[in-house]
Write a protein that holds these residues in place. Structure first.
Motif, PDB file in Angstrom:
ATOM      1  N   ASP A 145      30.317  95.458  33.039  1.00 31.65           N
ATOM      2  CA  ASP A 145      30.903  96.670  33.614  1.00 31.65           C
ATOM      3  C   ASP A 145      29.878  97.529  34.360  1.00 31.65           C
ATOM      4  OD1 ASP A 145      29.430  97.413  31.416  1.00 31.65           O
ATOM      5  OD2 ASP A 145      30.963  98.729  30.571  1.00 31.65           O
ATOM      6  N   ALA A 146      28.725  96.973  34.663  1.00 31.62           N
ATOM      7  CA  ALA A 146      27.710  97.739  35.386  1.00 31.62           C
ATOM      8  C   ALA A 146      28.204  98.021  36.807  1.00 31.62           C
ATOM      9  CB  ALA A 146      26.395  96.981  35.426  1.00 31.62           C
ATOM     10  N   THR A 147      27.970  99.227  37.259  1.00 28.30           N
ATOM     11  CA  THR A 147      28.439  99.593  38.607  1.00 28.30           C
ATOM     12  C   THR A 147      27.428  99.245  39.688  1.00 28.30           C
ATOM     13  OG1 THR A 147      27.544 101.808  38.339  1.00 28.30           O
ATOM     14  CG2 THR A 147      29.856 101.482  37.733  1.00 28.30           C
ATOM     15  N   THR A 148      26.186  98.982  39.301  1.00 24.29           N
ATOM     16  CA  THR A 148      25.150  98.748  40.300  1.00 24.29           C
ATOM     17  C   THR A 148      24.828  97.282  40.541  1.00 24.29           C
ATOM     18  OG1 THR A 148      23.456  98.976  38.614  1.00 24.29           O
ATOM     19  CG2 THR A 148      24.042 100.953  39.846  1.00 24.29           C
TER      20      THR A 148
END
Length: 175
Positions: A145-148
């Motif tokens: 779920d990391a946005t980067t």
């Protein structure tokens, strides 16, 4: 604030001209106009990018021998990892004599269309004893779920780096 700002600027400059940054930090050390604690912090902070790249001059300036003979092994304990899980590995680093070591690891991530991307992570800064293995263990979480940084299934590699040099490699599949 000024010390942090200077160190951040030097780190940025190091991307384009590493030798200029190394010469500057060495000359500041010889001039002795700063306390050793503050200059030490600034040097470590300013050389972040070069340390991640394994730059020999940066390693030497920080007190790590880039020519240190090293025997190393890495064992990936989780050959298959689901996105959101953790890859677990153990590493063993042995030097013929006592020495300061900076142990990092890089993960080579699978990307779309057969490409790859690397990220460097810190593992341990330690002093080894002569001919005595330094044992390290790590569980690296692979957040889905990391946005980067997006993860993709496929073959991934873990490369162990000691004092800026690649010394061992393992692999795992992200499913």
């Amino acid at each position: 604030y000024v010390t942090r700002s200077v160190a951040n600027h030097l780190n940025d400059i190091a991307r384009a001209d590493p030798d200029l940054v190394l010469r500057t930090l060495e000359s500041w050390g010889k001039a002795g106009q700063q306390g050793p604690r503050e200059l030490g912090w600034m040097t470590r902070h300013a050389l972040r990018v070069l340390v991640k790249k394994g730059h020999p001059g940066a390693m030497r300036l920080l007190g790590f021998r880039d020519d240190l003979p090293v025997e190393a092994e890495i064992e990936v304990e989780t050959p298959q990892v689901a996105i959101g899980g953790a890859v677990q590995f153990t590493a063993q680093v042995t030097t013929p004599h006592a020495a300061q070591v900076l142990v990092d690891y890089r993960i080579v991530f699978a990307r779309p269309e057969g490409k790859s991307a690397e990220k460097v992570f810190k593992l341990k800064k330690a002093r080894t004893a002569a001919a005595t293995p330094l044992l390290l263990r790590k569980a690296h979480r692979l957040r889905g779920d990391a946005t980067t940084f997006r993860l993709y299934p496929g073959a991934h590699r873990i490369i162990l780096q000691v004092n800026g040099r690649d010394v061992a490699e393992g692999s795992f599949d992200l499913i």
